[in-house]
Design a protein around this motif. Sequence first.
Motif, short mmCIF file in Angstrom:
data_model
loop_
_atom_site.label_atom_id
_atom_site.label_comp_id
_atom_site.label_asym_id
_atom_site.label_seq_id
_atom_site.Cartn_x
_atom_site.Cartn_y
_atom_site.Cartn_z
N ARG A 77 0.82 -1.20 0.00
CA ARG A 77 0.00 0.00 0.00
C ARG A 77 0.86 1.25 0.00
N GLN A 78 1.95 1.23 0.75
CA GLN A 78 2.83 2.39 0.80
C GLN A 78 3.41 2.70 -0.58
N SER A 80 2.07 1.83 -3.47
CA SER A 80 0.95 2.26 -4.33
C SER A 80 0.62 3.73 -4.12
N ASP A 81 0.59 4.16 -2.84
CA ASP A 81 0.29 5.56 -2.53
C ASP A 81 1.38 6.49 -3.09
N SER A 84 0.88 6.89 -6.88
CA SER A 84 -0.23 7.78 -7.23
C SER A 84 0.17 9.24 -7.11
#
Length: 533
Positions: A77-78, A80-81, A84
């Motif tokens: 998740r880190q 992916s963020d 973005s």
Amino acid sequence: MRRRGLDFRRPVRRRLSNVVWWIMCGIVVLVFFIVIFTKEAQIDSRPSLPRRPYHYDRILEGLNITDEMLSPNSVTRQLSDQISLAKALVVIAKESNNLQYAWELSAQIRISEALLSNAATRRTPLTVGESETAVRDMALLLYQAQQLHYDSATMIMRLKAKIQALEEQMSSVSEKSSKYGQIAAEEVPKTLYCLGVRLTTEYFGNPNLQRKLKERKQLDAKLRDNSLYHFCVFSDNILASSVVVNSTALNSKNPYMVVFHLVTDEINYAAMKAWFAMNSFWGATVEVQKFDDFKWLNASYVPVLKQLQDAETQSYYFSGHNDGRIPIKFRNPKYLSMLNHLRFYIPEVFPALKKVVFLDDDIVVQKDLSGLFSIDLNGNVNGAVETCMETFHRYHKYLNYSHPLIRAHFDPDACGWAFGMNVFDLVEWRKRNVTGIYHYWQERNVDRTLWKLGTLPPGLLTFYGLTEALDPSWHVLGLGYTNVDPKLLEKGAVLHFNGNSKPWLKIGIEKYKPLWEKYVDYTHPLLQQCNFY
């Protein structure tokens, strides 16, 4: 031995009653506990509810998120963020012309995406060790954005500035489009010019045509016969006028009762006379006149002609100078043309007639119009289709209600109506001196403070309180600028190509052109010589 009285035996009976009472209470309590335990057993026997509702799983599926990414310690998740945010900063960096920083971000995005792709392929989560370098390098780049002032506030300000610039560009393009569309609509196509020249040559050089014109003078009685159906058209467009006459006669139940009165200018008079003498229109009678022959049409009687002598008016319409504040359509000289304003002088043009149907030259008829002549106008002068289904077509959209004269005499929410297919009771017109009412308002608009353009605003003033609403199916508008409901097209008696996109122009709306073109005979020798197709 003496027996005890009854008083000494009552306590024994009471003790017995108390025992019964306690037994009953015990039974009730026992039943209560049994019921409670039974419900608990039923509750325990029910299947357990799912930990997450159904829509929660659907959200996870739609976003392509795994349980591992929802973990507070998720490396995936880190990454992916970071990706973005980095993609957004790439766009901003390019906007700021910082191509080096944009390139570095793009390169690091590719590295991080490769890590995520490999983890997805092997179906195991990323470990801290695998992603440590990528997370650190991306974090450094993202922190660098703060030094470049790529923060949220700056981003918002830049986006607002970009939006404002785009809006200004759009406004400029829209204005140019409107200007060029107006110019295209005003230009005479080469084909129409060619047709006029050839017909004028025929008029003066063809002896057979001159003989036909003399023979037609015998039809003068029909031009004054009020038992017939009289239509009038004021136009300088030969082909458009021909379509109006042809479509009206072809769809008439009795074309021999149809009489057309065409009025044109000096330039097109010979060509118009030649065309309608050379062609027959299903038995309909056609008369052609030129307004230059009307001796009463002079500056002392007609306010528009008087205003044309004013130097300021001439400069406004004919100088060609425009400071950009006034739209080009408001400065169109055609709105001073007598062919436009002649509709306010119909009783003078046709003194012998009692009722006439006025038709614009940009219409096509697809139903029999004889029913218009039997409509009761209830003492009104003008029969017209109202156009106030939307607020745009009410009086306040056409007139200047800041002017005290307008504000004092007219309801701003009064319903507008359409010129283009109108039934005029000429007896009532003369009785109420409607032309005099038109003169009154036209003279007060010499400085264009009551309305800006056209003949509809003075028409709304002139026929205020004198207009009878007709069924909307008699007159369908909008084919020259917008989409029209197919059901209305099918039911409409008169279809009006109002707007700039006339069907004889290249800018005409393609899907509506066939409705007009089917009344044009493209096999006619003159049309072929002038490249009509």
